[in-house]
Design an enzyme around this catalytic site. Structure first.
Site, PDB file in Angstrom:
ATOM      1  N   GLU A 170      17.896   3.475   2.407  1.00  0.00           N
ATOM      2  CA  GLU A 170      17.106   3.102   3.275  1.00  0.00           C
ATOM      3  C   GLU A 170      15.701   2.984   2.798  1.00  0.00           C
ATOM      4  OE1 GLU A 170      15.268   5.870   7.149  1.00  0.00           O
ATOM      5  OE2 GLU A 170      16.125   6.888   5.116  1.00  0.00           O
TER       6      GLU A 170
ATOM      7  N   LYS B 221      17.825   1.527  13.775  1.00  0.00           N
ATOM      8  CA  LYS B 221      17.698   2.934  13.789  1.00  0.00           C
ATOM      9  C   LYS B 221      17.797   3.422  15.231  1.00  0.00           C
ATOM     10  CE  LYS B 221      16.658   7.318  11.965  1.00  0.00           C
ATOM     11  NZ  LYS B 221      15.786   7.990  10.687  1.00  0.00           N
TER      12      LYS B 221
ATOM     13  N   CYS C 178      20.073   7.466   7.800  1.00  0.00           N
ATOM     14  CA  CYS C 178      19.649   8.757   7.504  1.00  0.00           C
ATOM     15  C   CYS C 178      20.047   9.978   8.383  1.00  0.00           C
ATOM     16  CB  CYS C 178      17.893   8.632   7.489  1.00  0.00           C
ATOM     17  SG  CYS C 178      17.290  10.067   6.803  1.00  0.00           S
TER      18      CYS C 178
END
Length: 520
Positions: free
Chosen positions: A282, A346, A399
């Protein structure tokens, strides 16, 4: 539903549960239970902690909420100790705000076991029904913790059972929340054994065993099957301090390029021909690659023609005049020519990290989000399955997204694996292994292998039964070349998600109500 406690207490119990000791023992029991979480992994500590909570709830009086609150506060203060570290990598707020945030979040999360304890004690006060009620209400509270206020199901009780092969495999049927139910039932059995209530202890132990049977039936563990595609995972050990220093963005990117080129040079001809993708973590590319073609060519220049670079980066959203109005936390799929073949955005953003809730109220109080910058991140549409030539179909999770049970993959278009990229350098020594443990739970629940890549660890490959096939420890530079593990058939949890532990919790609460009425 408020019948008096009539069992014969052991001689040591009145002293243990006296007013003077109870309020100290509740947070101590929670702190002990947190030792079962990574990096400690002392799973018996969770049994002892929850057994102590159960014994404390046997005390007469209306103190269940306070005891549950103390337990939860102790558990989360210890388990989330890494949170304050994140504030040392930003300059918009005083670093000591991190300690306030840590304490505040721990107290907020403690409300869940507090309400669970209050409800359980309202349903029943006799030992066996109370144990059933507590297992049910704690499970319900954990499910709610994953949904309310965007959710934060970090360190669920069931993660304590990860060190136990077979037992942990039951997550494929009942999920991580169901593992927590099993843990609380077993803890209740331990407490009732200490109270010399052998029949009730045996019944609770039997209930816990029944929940473990689906996983135990899968023993012995067979060797994990792998597919032909090779994946090269890059962990450059580029820290947050380096990234946010002078010329940090450029140095951060070049660290990934250098580590990748060094690893590719060492591959044999056969390995290069089988290489399907190089994977970066990321935030590896802070400059939007769709706005800088030369950058895209730089980061992919050493790739074999058939391979992809899967890299975390950002995407700027602009208005009609070209002004940036928002950004997205993305996972790009670049081919060897530097062309973007896919972008996943995301969807589940971190409150206070990637956007600031109630900004008009928060900013005058001196609060800012943790990630540098003034523009908030925008969420993407949600889980999707990505299909690219030569690669196993993958679902992306960036994440924080990997911590949510039942919300990791696209249900109607199941992938062959989950690729999760993260930047755990924020979270000190304890946060990354806890994050990795949650990824293992998702692998078991979904019956899918998980490939995880971070800049500073823990990077690794997890098979579809939660076993670690390859792993890089924290704070080292390294690479993993691994064949992509194959998925298992869809699991029961993968089909029905949290409906299963929810029904289990409701059944336990109903059983507790029946037992309480009968005065069991």
């Amino acid at each position: 539903m408020h019948e008096p406690i009539t069992f014969t207490r052991p001689a040591w119990l009145p002293t243990l549960m006296s007013q003077r000791w109870a309020w100290a023992l509740a947070p101590a029991a929670g702190a002990v239970s947190a030792l079962a979480f990574a990096p400690h992994g002392l799973w018996p500590a969770a049994l002892l902690g929850y057994a102590m909570l159960f014994l404390l709830l046997l005390r007469p009086g209306r103190q269940a909420f306070g005891l549950g609150l103390g337990f939860g506060a102790g558990q989360h203060l210890v388990g989330l100790g890494w949170l304050a570290t994140a504030f040392s990598y930003q300059s918009a707020m005083p670093v000591w705000f991190g300690h306030l945030a840590h304490a505040g979040l721990a107290l907020f999360l403690a409300l869940y076991p507090a309400l669970a304890a209050l409800l359980a004690r309202w349903i029943a006060s006799a030992p066996l029904p109370l144990a059933l009620a507590l297992a049910g209400t704690l499970t319900l509270s954990e499910i709610l913790r994953g949904w309310l206020f965007t959710g934060f199901p970090w360190n669920p009780p069931g993660v304590a059972l990860l060190p136990l092969p077979g037992v942990r495999d039951s997550a494929a049927s009942i999920g991580a929340d169901g593992l927590g139910t099993m843990l609380v039932l077993a803890s209740g059995a331990l407490a009732l054994l200490a109270l010399a209530r052998l029949l009730a202890a045996a019944l609770l132990a039997l209930a816990a065993l029944l929940l473990a049977l689906p996983g135990l039936a899968r023993l012995p563990l067979e060797p994990p099957p792998s597919g032909p595609a090779l994946l090269l995972l890059i962990q450059p050990n580029s820290s947050q301090a380096e990234k946010h220093g002078e010329n940090g963005t450029e140095r951060h990117l070049l660290a990934h390029v250098a580590a990748t080129e060094a690893a590719l040079v060492q591959l044999t001809a056969r390995e290069r021909s089988a290489l399907a993708a190089v994977i970066w973590p990321e935030g590896a590319i802070e400059i939007p690659p769709d706005e800088n073609p030369s950058l895209s060519r730089l980061v992919t220049r050493a790739l074999p023609p058939h391979a992809f670079l899967l890299a975390g980066g950002i995407k700027a959203e602009r208005n009609a005049s070209g002004e940036a109005v928002g950004i997205r936390n993305s996972l790009f799929a670049l081919d060897s020519r530097g062309l973007i073949r896919h972008r996943y955005d995301k969807a589940h953003l971190v409150p206070g990290g990637e956007y600031l809730p109630l900004r008009r109220i928060a900013e005058p109080l001196g609060l800012q989000r943790l990630v540098p910058g003034t523009l908030d991140f925008w969420p993407g549409p949600g889980p999707e399955t990505v299909r690219l030539p030569g690669l196993p179909a993958y679902g992306a999770a960036i994440c924080y997204e990997i911590i949510f049970p039942g919300r990791v993959v696209e249900r109607r278009n199941r992938p062959d694996m989950v690729l999760t990229v993260s930047s755990d350098a924020w979270f000190g020594p304890a946060g990354p292994p806890q994050h990795f443990a949650l990824a293992r739970l998702r692998a078991i629940e979904e019956g899918l292998p998980i490939v995880r890549v971070t800049p500073t660890g823990v990077t690794g490959v997890i098979d579809a039964r939660g076993r670690i096939l390859a792993q890089l420890p924290q704070n080292i530079s390294g690479t993993i070349l691994a064949a992509a593990p194959r998925p298992l058939a869809p699991t029961l949890f993968g089909r029905f998600g949290q409906a299963i532990p929810l029904l289990l919790a409701v059944a336990l609460v109903l059983a507790a109500m029946v037992g309480a009425r009968k005065g069991t």
